[in-house]
Motif scaffolding. Structure first.
Motif, mmCIF file in Angstrom:
data_model
loop_
_atom_site.group_PDB
_atom_site.id
_atom_site.type_symbol
_atom_site.label_atom_id
_atom_site.label_comp_id
_atom_site.label_asym_id
_atom_site.label_seq_id
_atom_site.Cartn_x
_atom_site.Cartn_y
_atom_site.Cartn_z
ATOM 1 N N ASN A 6 3.571 -18.872 -14.946
ATOM 2 C CA ASN A 6 4.520 -19.384 -13.947
ATOM 3 C C ASN A 6 4.690 -18.394 -12.805
ATOM 4 O O ASN A 6 4.685 -18.777 -11.633
ATOM 5 C CB ASN A 6 5.883 -19.652 -14.582
ATOM 6 N N ALA A 7 4.873 -17.138 -13.137
ATOM 7 C CA ALA A 7 5.068 -16.114 -12.103
ATOM 8 C C ALA A 7 3.839 -16.006 -11.205
ATOM 9 O O ALA A 7 3.967 -15.901 -9.982
ATOM 10 C CB ALA A 7 5.370 -14.768 -12.754
ATOM 11 N N LEU A 8 2.660 -16.061 -11.801
ATOM 12 C CA LEU A 8 1.437 -16.004 -10.999
ATOM 13 C C LEU A 8 1.285 -17.241 -10.121
ATOM 14 O O LEU A 8 0.874 -17.136 -8.963
ATOM 15 C CB LEU A 8 0.217 -15.838 -11.908
ATOM 16 N N ALA A 9 1.632 -18.407 -10.651
ATOM 17 C CA ALA A 9 1.550 -19.641 -9.861
ATOM 18 C C ALA A 9 2.528 -19.593 -8.691
ATOM 19 O O ALA A 9 2.176 -19.954 -7.561
ATOM 20 C CB ALA A 9 1.833 -20.855 -10.744
ATOM 21 N N ILE A 10 3.745 -19.148 -8.943
ATOM 22 C CA ILE A 10 4.750 -19.043 -7.884
ATOM 23 C C ILE A 10 4.296 -18.050 -6.824
ATOM 24 O O ILE A 10 4.373 -18.323 -5.623
ATOM 25 C CB ILE A 10 6.117 -18.615 -8.473
ATOM 26 N N ALA A 11 3.803 -16.887 -7.256
ATOM 27 C CA ALA A 11 3.352 -15.868 -6.309
ATOM 28 C C ALA A 11 2.171 -16.375 -5.477
ATOM 29 O O ALA A 11 2.120 -16.152 -4.265
ATOM 30 C CB ALA A 11 2.967 -14.592 -7.055
ATOM 31 N N ALA A 12 1.247 -17.085 -6.111
ATOM 32 C CA ALA A 12 0.078 -17.597 -5.393
ATOM 33 C C ALA A 12 0.483 -18.644 -4.357
ATOM 34 O O ALA A 12 0.042 -18.595 -3.199
ATOM 35 C CB ALA A 12 -0.932 -18.189 -6.374
ATOM 36 N N VAL A 13 1.328 -19.585 -4.755
ATOM 37 C CA VAL A 13 1.764 -20.631 -3.822
ATOM 38 C C VAL A 13 2.563 -20.015 -2.679
ATOM 39 O O VAL A 13 2.350 -20.346 -1.506
ATOM 40 C CB VAL A 13 2.580 -21.719 -4.553
ATOM 41 N N ALA A 14 3.470 -19.108 -2.998
ATOM 42 C CA ALA A 14 4.279 -18.466 -1.948
ATOM 43 C C ALA A 14 3.398 -17.670 -0.988
ATOM 44 O O ALA A 14 3.595 -17.726 0.231
ATOM 45 C CB ALA A 14 5.335 -17.564 -2.573
ATOM 46 N N GLY A 121 24.031 -11.968 -18.160
ATOM 47 C CA GLY A 121 23.313 -12.082 -19.421
ATOM 48 C C GLY A 121 22.634 -13.429 -19.616
ATOM 49 O O GLY A 121 22.400 -13.844 -20.750
ATOM 50 N N LEU A 122 22.314 -14.093 -18.531
ATOM 51 C CA LEU A 122 21.664 -15.395 -18.617
ATOM 52 C C LEU A 122 20.155 -15.240 -18.664
ATOM 53 O O LEU A 122 19.582 -14.415 -17.956
ATOM 54 C CB LEU A 122 22.039 -16.259 -17.413
ATOM 55 N N HIS A 123 19.524 -16.063 -19.493
ATOM 56 C CA HIS A 123 18.062 -16.106 -19.514
ATOM 57 C C HIS A 123 17.613 -16.937 -18.321
ATOM 58 O O HIS A 123 18.023 -18.078 -18.158
ATOM 59 C CB HIS A 123 17.562 -16.741 -20.817
ATOM 60 N N GLN A 124 16.790 -16.335 -17.483
ATOM 61 C CA GLN A 124 16.315 -17.040 -16.292
ATOM 62 C C GLN A 124 14.812 -17.194 -16.377
ATOM 63 O O GLN A 124 14.088 -16.243 -16.607
ATOM 64 C CB GLN A 124 16.701 -16.266 -15.036
ATOM 65 N N ASP A 125 14.376 -18.396 -16.179
ATOM 66 C CA ASP A 125 12.966 -18.722 -16.262
ATOM 67 C C ASP A 125 12.402 -18.874 -14.859
ATOM 68 O O ASP A 125 13.138 -19.168 -13.920
ATOM 69 C CB ASP A 125 12.818 -20.029 -17.052
ATOM 70 N N GLY A 126 11.115 -18.716 -14.704
ATOM 71 C CA GLY A 126 10.459 -18.904 -13.416
ATOM 72 C C GLY A 126 10.492 -20.345 -12.937
ATOM 73 O O GLY A 126 10.222 -20.628 -11.776
ATOM 74 N N SER A 127 10.845 -21.257 -13.832
ATOM 75 C CA SER A 127 10.896 -22.672 -13.458
ATOM 76 C C SER A 127 11.938 -22.931 -12.382
ATOM 77 O O SER A 127 11.727 -23.767 -11.505
ATOM 78 C CB SER A 127 11.203 -23.532 -14.682
ATOM 79 N N ALA A 128 13.053 -22.229 -12.428
ATOM 80 C CA ALA A 128 14.091 -22.405 -11.408
ATOM 81 C C ALA A 128 13.577 -21.951 -10.047
ATOM 82 O O ALA A 128 13.821 -22.607 -9.033
ATOM 83 C CB ALA A 128 15.346 -21.632 -11.786
#
Length: 173
Positions: A6-14, A121-128
């Motif tokens: 997810n992080a790589l996909a977000i970084a690539a698109v951005a 203390g929230l779990h944050q995912d790259g989906s957001a």
């Protein structure tokens, strides 16, 4: 998808989007400008980690703030993009210096939301983040399409925020 993918996909698109915004590009209002944001949103929403399972209310509130920031960034980006018509009638777009400011503020605000979530203390995912990027692209594309379509064939589109019309140099004889 895993968090790393997810992080790589977000970084690539951005990276692609940011690099392309500062080059002049012909805009085609008939193409499917909403397709990439729709795919990003679908990928983001199919992941179970959009909301923290243990803190649903707080996580939903941070997601709402993230989406609000994304929408405002898309609006700012759409209105700070310069649109012009070439002599052959083709419409072109290119981001302005004001667009850089919009992106910088948007990224800083998103980093602040992430830091707040971490402090709570929230779990944050790259989906957001991916969902926010989809919202930004969707709003920007919609505004650009509307700006181009609202101007007639021979009319000049509304100027971008920060665009300054400078008179042509006149040579005195």
């Amino acid at each position: 998808m895993s968090g790393l993918v997810n992080a790589l996909a977000i970084a690539a698109v951005a990276a692609i989007v940011i690099a392309r915004q500062f080059r002049a590009r012909a805009i085609d209002t008939d193409r499917r400008w909403w397709l990439l944001p729709a795919v990003l949103a679908a990928v983001a929403l199919r992941e179970p980690g959009v909301l923290d399972a243990h803190h649903r209310l707080e996580s939903a509130a941070l997601l709402a703030v993230e989406l609000l920031i994304a929408l405002v960034t898309g609006i700012g980006w759409g209105w700070t993009t310069r649109i012009w018509t070439a002599p052959d009638g083709i419409r072109w777009t290119k981001s302005t210096k004001a667009s850089v400011a919009v992106w910088a503020v948007g990224i800083a605000l998103r980093a602040g939301v992430f830091a707040l979530g971490y402090a709570l203390g929230l779990h944050q995912d790259g989906s957001a983040l991916m969902l926010g990027l989809a919202g930004t692209l969707l709003v920007r594309g919609g505004i650009l399409t509307w700006r181009v379509r609202s101007a007639g064939a021979g009319d000049r589109p509304a100027p971008a925020y920060g665009d300054v019309e400078r008179p042509a140099w006149k040579e005195h004889v």
